[in-house]
Design a protein around this motif. Structure first.
Motif, PDB file in Angstrom:
ATOM      1  N   GLN A   1       1.976  -1.470  11.869  1.00  0.00           N
ATOM      2  CA  GLN A   1       1.011  -2.561  11.953  1.00  0.00           C
ATOM      3  C   GLN A   1       0.732  -2.895  13.428  1.00  0.00           C
ATOM      4  O   GLN A   1      -0.420  -3.017  13.840  1.00  0.00           O
ATOM      5  CB  GLN A   1       1.661  -3.776  11.289  1.00  0.00           C
TER       6      GLN A   1
ATOM      7  N   SER B   1      14.566  -3.020   8.684  1.00  0.00           N
ATOM      8  CA  SER B   1      13.620  -4.011   9.167  1.00  0.00           C
ATOM      9  C   SER B   1      12.185  -3.493   9.047  1.00  0.00           C
ATOM     10  O   SER B   1      11.900  -2.342   9.362  1.00  0.00           O
ATOM     11  CB  SER B   1      13.938  -4.326  10.627  1.00  0.00           C
ATOM     12  N   GLY B   2      11.298  -4.348   8.537  1.00  0.00           N
ATOM     13  CA  GLY B   2       9.890  -3.987   8.477  1.00  0.00           C
ATOM     14  C   GLY B   2       9.497  -3.093   7.316  1.00  0.00           C
ATOM     15  O   GLY B   2       8.386  -2.570   7.279  1.00  0.00           O
TER      16      GLY B   2
ATOM     17  N   ILE C   1       0.875  -1.164   0.000  1.00  0.00           N
ATOM     18  CA  ILE C   1       0.000   0.000   0.000  1.00  0.00           C
ATOM     19  C   ILE C   1       0.910   1.210   0.000  1.00  0.00           C
ATOM     20  O   ILE C   1       1.974   1.179   0.637  1.00  0.00           O
ATOM     21  CB  ILE C   1      -0.884   0.018   1.262  1.00  0.00           C
TER      22      ILE C   1
ATOM     23  N   ARG D   1       6.069  -2.653   9.883  1.00  0.00           N
ATOM     24  CA  ARG D   1       5.699  -3.636  10.906  1.00  0.00           C
ATOM     25  C   ARG D   1       5.335  -2.931  12.208  1.00  0.00           C
ATOM     26  O   ARG D   1       4.393  -3.316  12.893  1.00  0.00           O
ATOM     27  CB  ARG D   1       6.814  -4.643  11.130  1.00  0.00           C
TER      28      ARG D   1
ATOM     29  N   GLY E   1       9.168  -4.115   4.225  1.00  0.00           N
ATOM     30  CA  GLY E   1       8.405  -4.857   3.213  1.00  0.00           C
ATOM     31  C   GLY E   1       9.263  -5.650   2.241  1.00  0.00           C
ATOM     32  O   GLY E   1       8.858  -5.870   1.097  1.00  0.00           O
ATOM     33  N   LYS E   2      10.416  -6.126   2.709  1.00  0.00           N
ATOM     34  CA  LYS E   2      11.296  -6.867   1.800  1.00  0.00           C
ATOM     35  C   LYS E   2      10.643  -8.185   1.368  1.00  0.00           C
ATOM     36  O   LYS E   2      10.752  -8.586   0.215  1.00  0.00           O
ATOM     37  CB  LYS E   2      12.655  -7.131   2.471  1.00  0.00           C
ATOM     38  N   GLU E   3       9.953  -8.814   2.310  1.00  0.00           N
ATOM     39  CA  GLU E   3       9.283 -10.068   1.942  1.00  0.00           C
ATOM     40  C   GLU E   3       8.101  -9.791   1.009  1.00  0.00           C
ATOM     41  O   GLU E   3       7.841 -10.554   0.078  1.00  0.00           O
ATOM     42  CB  GLU E   3       8.822 -10.804   3.208  1.00  0.00           C
ATOM     43  N   VAL E   4       7.396  -8.701   1.269  1.00  0.00           N
ATOM     44  CA  VAL E   4       6.293  -8.314   0.384  1.00  0.00           C
ATOM     45  C   VAL E   4       6.835  -8.110  -1.036  1.00  0.00           C
ATOM     46  O   VAL E   4       6.239  -8.547  -2.022  1.00  0.00           O
ATOM     47  CB  VAL E   4       5.617  -7.013   0.887  1.00  0.00           C
TER      48      VAL E   4
HETATM   49  N1  LIG Z   1       3.765  -0.998   1.812  1.00  0.00           N
HETATM   50  C1  LIG Z   1       3.127  -1.877   2.608  1.00  0.00           C
HETATM   51  N2  LIG Z   1       1.788  -1.885   2.643  1.00  0.00           N
HETATM   52  C2  LIG Z   1       1.137  -2.753   3.441  1.00  0.00           C
HETATM   53  N3  LIG Z   1       1.728  -3.637   4.249  1.00  0.00           N
HETATM   54  C3  LIG Z   1       3.063  -3.681   4.264  1.00  0.00           C
HETATM   55  C4  LIG Z   1       3.847  -2.814   3.447  1.00  0.00           C
HETATM   56  N4  LIG Z   1       5.138  -3.070   3.672  1.00  0.00           N
HETATM   57  C5  LIG Z   1       5.173  -4.036   4.594  1.00  0.00           C
HETATM   58  N5  LIG Z   1       3.942  -4.426   4.952  1.00  0.00           N
HETATM   59  C6  LIG Z   1       3.603  -5.406   6.002  1.00  0.00           C
HETATM   60  O1  LIG Z   1       4.487  -5.144   7.088  1.00  0.00           O
HETATM   61  C7  LIG Z   1       4.991  -6.328   7.631  1.00  0.00           C
HETATM   62  C8  LIG Z   1       6.490  -6.359   7.486  1.00  0.00           C
HETATM   63  O2  LIG Z   1       6.838  -6.552   6.133  1.00  0.00           O
HETATM   64  P1  LIG Z   1       7.995  -7.559   5.695  1.00  0.00           P
HETATM   65  O3  LIG Z   1       7.978  -8.789   6.531  1.00  0.00           O
HETATM   66  O4  LIG Z   1       7.937  -7.739   4.231  1.00  0.00           O
HETATM   67  O5  LIG Z   1       9.253  -6.661   6.103  1.00  0.00           O
HETATM   68  P2  LIG Z   1      10.799  -7.004   6.011  1.00  0.00           P
HETATM   69  O6  LIG Z   1      11.440  -5.876   5.318  1.00  0.00           O
HETATM   70  O7  LIG Z   1      10.979  -8.370   5.438  1.00  0.00           O
HETATM   71  O8  LIG Z   1      11.221  -6.962   7.553  1.00  0.00           O
HETATM   72  P3  LIG Z   1      12.440  -7.742   8.284  1.00  0.00           P
HETATM   73  O9  LIG Z   1      13.702  -7.085   7.847  1.00  0.00           O
HETATM   74  O10 LIG Z   1      12.168  -7.481   9.720  1.00  0.00           O
HETATM   75  O11 LIG Z   1      12.337  -9.161   7.891  1.00  0.00           O
HETATM   76  C9  LIG Z   1       4.297  -7.454   6.918  1.00  0.00           C
HETATM   77  O12 LIG Z   1       3.175  -7.840   7.660  1.00  0.00           O
HETATM   78  C10 LIG Z   1       3.875  -6.839   5.599  1.00  0.00           C
HETATM   79  O13 LIG Z   1       2.722  -7.456   5.095  1.00  0.00           O
END
Ligand SMILES: Nc1ncnc2c1ncn2[C@@H]1O[C@H](COP(=O)(O)OP(=O)(O)OP(=O)(O)O)[C@@H](O)[C@H]1O
Ligand SMILES: [Mg+2]
Length: 459
Positions: free
Chosen positions: A353, A162-163, A133, A350, A165-168
């Motif tokens: 959230q 961290s957080g 989003i 995160r 959205g890398k996994e997204v």
């Molecule tokens: N732009 C976005 N819009 C909506 N939800 C998001 C967005 N980016 C991240 N999220 C949500 O935020 C949470 C964290 O995202 P994610 O796990 O992809 O982060 P990450 O970068 O992998 O974090 P980490 O480094 O801690 O592993 C997830 O629940 C994801 O669905």
């Protein structure tokens, strides 16, 4: 009326156009709803409706429709009013075929341009993209990169705090790619014990090591035809990195304990919240592996740099969580939005959230007000007291013989789960096999107890 309409249709006969002729306003609106015309030639004098009313209704249905007004000599004022309402042009009766054709051609051209602009605009300010989003310019760039790399097989290296959205992002790359029907396999190099990681990636055969009671395919094989997401890649042990490099270079894997090579077709997406080049320089990450994986870099911006995205994302979470928790909360007060916008979100999306989930679990009402917000100062997430803060974290749970109060054990275990999950409450809840709401409630109770100086057992 009708004979004139027939004449106009005659005028247009030479053009390669599909023409629908109507004699009443209501009929025209029905026809427009049924066939979405590119242009409408509209006589303002209709037997059943005010022509301007029809114009308004046509525009309400499709703002980009080009309407050409036909008007009698004496009613120019009406034509001017129609132009003000958004008509494309007007023609005064009587007119010949050339005049009508020219005006209509212009109208259709404008319609084509309007469609193109609409397409670009949609592209430029997409607020949602494969699980993301946010319509900030930085995120638009992220969406564009994902879209353009998705079609290829090139490896992608995602960085970001961290957080963020890398996994997204990794999932979006997979879903936007031709491999979307293949598997998306995520492997968290930090979460898997080092001595198990090799077999997790490459699989093993029966008897390969103590406990290997059967053949087991690894993540590489499972991701065949799909995408292998190597999360927290910088945490991979150095010796395993050379085996991974071989896999990336040759596309073949060697299950632990087997002499066989197996060919697999995977697309690699790697991610880290570290600075990978610094890891290379420090000698912890192989340079050759880095360059193999770092073909397309994708950097996710921190949430604090995404402007209005904070509010867009928070509102969407609020709606989702309120529905899940059966709460009536639908909006943030202006003060809350200002606070959310001003915060620097060290835990990024995160953290946001967690904050919204916290608010929804513990409150109700139509509007989120300032007093409902948890403290948001902490470097991980304000919703969560830092492990090792006020109360000592007991990693001594396994200690034999020491019986401790149950509430202490519970508190320590919840904190441990939060620490292991990187303060991801839903993930911690999964580990503990309880609901996220339980964790949020406990956190609030502990904080209240700390504030009130009451006994720890407030829970
Ligand atoms: N732009 C976005 N819009 C909506 N939800 C998001 C967005 N980016 C991240 N999220 C949500 O935020 C949470 C964290 O995202 P994610 O796990 O992809 O982060 P990450 O970068 O992998 O974090 P980490 O480094 O801690 O592993 C997830 O629940 C994801 O669905
Ligand atoms: Mg992650």
């Amino acid at each position: 009326m009708a004979p004139l309409a027939k004449l106009y249709v005659e005028f247009l006969r030479a053009e390669a156009l599909e023409v629908v002729q109507c004699t009443r306003g209501g009929e025209a609106l029905d026809a427009a709803a049924a066939s979405s015309p590119d242009a409408v030639i509209l006589d303002l004098k209709l037997p059943d409706m005010d022509g301007l009313e029809v114009l308004r209704a046509l525009h309400a249905r499709d703002p980009a429709v080009s309407v050409v007004i036909i008007t009698a000599h004496g009613s120019i004022d009406l034509a001017v009013e129609a132009m003000r309402l958004g008509a494309f042009d007007f023609i005064v009766k009587p007119f010949n075929a050339d005049r009508l054709n020219l005006t209509l051609r212009n109208a259709l051209e404008r319609r084509t341009l309007a469609r193109m602009v609409e397409g670009y605009r949609k592209d430029l300010d997409r607020g949602r993209f494969h699980g993301f989003i946010g319509s900030s310019p930085d995120m638009q760039a992220v969406y564009r990169t994902i879209e353009s790399v998705a079609a290829s097989r090139a490896n992608v290296f995602i960085t970001g705090e961290s957080g963020t959205g890398k996994e997204v992002a990794a999932q979006a790359i997979h879903r936007a790619s031709p491999r979307r029907d293949g598997a998306f396999i995520a492997l968290n190099c930090a979460a898997i014990p080092k001595d198990l990681l090799e077999s997790e990636i490459f699989g093993h055969v029966r008897g390969a090591f103590t406990g290997a009671t059967g053949d087991r395919p690894g993540a590489a094989l499972q991701a065949d035809g799909g995408t292998l997401f190597l999360d927290e890649i910088c945490e991979m042990p150095f010796d395993l990195q050379s085996k991974l490099l071989r896999f990336v270079q040759t596309g073949t894997v060697n299950p632990v304990g087997s002499g066989r090579e197996e060919r697999v077709d995977v697309r690699f997406v790697a991610a880290t919240n570290r600075d990978p080049l610094a890891e290379v320089q420090a000698g912890r990450f192989r340079e050759d592996l880095y360059y193999r994986l770092h073909v397309i870099p994708l950097a996710l911006p921190p949430l604090r740099d995404r402007g209005g995205d904070v509010i867009e994302i928070a509102r969407s979470f609020l709606v989702d969580y309120a529905r899940e928790e059966g709460k009536a909360l639908t909006a943030f007060s202006p003060e809350v939005e200002a606070r959310l916008r001003a915060h620097d979100w060290p835990g990024n999306v995160r953290q946001l959230q967690n904050v919204v989930r916290h608010v929804v679990v513990l409150n109700d009402g139509p509007q989120v007000t300032l007093d409902m917000l948890p403290p948001m100062g902490g470097p991980e997430t304000g919703a969560i007291p830092r492990a090792g803060g006020v109360l000592p974290v007991a990693d001594t749970l396994e200690e034999d013989g020491a019986v401790r109060p149950l509430w202490q054990v519970e508190r320590d275990m919840i904190r441990k789960a939060l620490r292991l999950s990187g303060d991801d409450v839903p993930r911690a809840a999964l580990m503990l096999e309880i609901s996220p709401s339980t964790i949020y409630r406990k956190l609030q109770q502990w904080r209240a107890a700390e504030r009130g100086g009451a006994g720890e057992e407030a829970a």
